[in-house]
Design a protein around this motif. Structure first.
Motif, PDB file in Angstrom:
ATOM      1  N   ILE A 124       0.852  -1.194   0.000  1.00 50.36           N
ATOM      2  CA  ILE A 124       0.000   0.000   0.000  1.00 50.36           C
ATOM      3  C   ILE A 124       0.885   1.240   0.000  1.00 50.36           C
ATOM      4  O   ILE A 124       1.671   1.461   0.940  1.00 50.36           O
ATOM      5  N   ALA A 125       0.769   2.042  -1.046  1.00 53.35           N
ATOM      6  CA  ALA A 125       1.573   3.259  -1.150  1.00 53.35           C
ATOM      7  C   ALA A 125       1.253   4.211  -0.005  1.00 53.35           C
ATOM      8  O   ALA A 125       0.108   4.307   0.434  1.00 53.35           O
ATOM      9  N   GLY A 126       2.287   4.882   0.464  1.00 58.19           N
ATOM     10  CA  GLY A 126       2.095   5.855   1.530  1.00 58.19           C
ATOM     11  C   GLY A 126       2.117   5.279   2.922  1.00 58.19           C
ATOM     12  O   GLY A 126       1.854   5.994   3.897  1.00 58.19           O
ATOM     13  N   SER A 127       2.432   3.993   3.047  1.00 60.02           N
ATOM     14  CA  SER A 127       2.503   3.377   4.370  1.00 60.02           C
ATOM     15  C   SER A 127       3.677   3.959   5.152  1.00 60.02           C
ATOM     16  O   SER A 127       4.680   4.398   4.587  1.00 60.02           O
ATOM     17  N   THR A 128       3.539   3.962   6.469  1.00 55.69           N
ATOM     18  CA  THR A 128       4.619   4.406   7.347  1.00 55.69           C
ATOM     19  C   THR A 128       5.161   3.214   8.121  1.00 55.69           C
ATOM     20  O   THR A 128       4.481   2.191   8.282  1.00 55.69           O
ATOM     21  N   TYR A 129       6.406   3.369   8.632  1.00 55.98           N
ATOM     22  CA  TYR A 129       7.116   2.243   9.242  1.00 55.98           C
ATOM     23  C   TYR A 129       7.625   2.631  10.621  1.00 55.98           C
ATOM     24  O   TYR A 129       8.064   3.767  10.838  1.00 55.98           O
TER      25      TYR A 129
END
Length: 216
Positions: free
Chosen positions: A176-181
């Motif tokens: 999913i584009a724009g995911s944060t980690y």
């Protein structure tokens, strides 16, 4: 003319119809209803309680009048809300319905009959509820619950086995584009370079833009 004015249903709900009839015992009589109808039978669908008058005239010009009242009951107006209209896969949400009429009973498309239901759809779903008021009239309402997917992540290490003093680069990728980690060592990038002195397991939490979370 001798007439008897009748109605197929003297009590209706908003949106329903009733047939009014005023037969005459004299052949060739003409009919004039207060709503403009000119036949012995007319079908009406009033939105409020209404009295209909009819004037019957024989071929000789003799006149008789009659009247009939159609009582109109309101339909319940339903309002549906959700504790969360957009959820992540696997999460529940509570849907509630209220009516502007007291003593309304409910039937959901799920088969439930309570005012509030908890649902956990696997995909975006529209829920429909029918409310029946004490007067027998019904109303319907619906609500869509959007289900957002959980991120599918792949975690890899450039070298899963190192010697003391060496480094390994850990990488987490999301579909999913724009995911944060968020790594367990505090790093917040897609990759993090580590140099543990003992065998260590690193966890990463990936959050989609919709707030859905997967840990790897």
């Amino acid at each position: 003319p001798v007439i008897t004015v009748t109605t197929s249903d003297a009590n209706i709900c908003v949106g329903e119809c009733s047939t009014l009839t005023a037969p005459s015992d004299i052949a060739g009589s003409t009919f004039v209803w207060s709503n403009g109808g000119n036949t012995a039978s007319i079908t009406v669908s009033p939105v409020t309680t209404t009295t209909y008058n009819v004037t019957v005239t024989s071929p000789e010009g003799c006149v008789t009048t009659g009247a009939v009242t159609v009582t109109v009951f309101p339909n319940p107006v339903l309002t549906v809300t959700a504790s969360d209209n957009a959820i992540c896969f696997g999460d529940p949400t509570t849907i509630s319905v209220s009516s502007n009429l007291p003593a309304t009973s409910y039937l959901w498309s799920t088969g439930a009959t309570t005012a509030s239901i908890t649902v956990n759809p696997a995909s975006t779903t529209t829920y429909i509820v029918t409310g029946t008021a004490a007067n027998g009239c019904t109303g319907t309402a619906s609500i869509e619950i959007m289900v957002n997917p959980l991120p599918v992540i792949t975690v890899s290490a450039s070298d899963p086995e190192i010697c003391v003093g060496e480094n390994s680069t850990l990488t987490a990728t999301s579909n999913i584009a724009g995911s944060t980690y968020a790594w367990s060592n505090g790093a917040t990038a897609v990759t993090t370079t580590v140099s543990p002195v003992v065998t260590t397991t690193y966890n990463v939490t990936v959050t989609s833009p919709e707030g859905c979370v997967t840990t790897g």
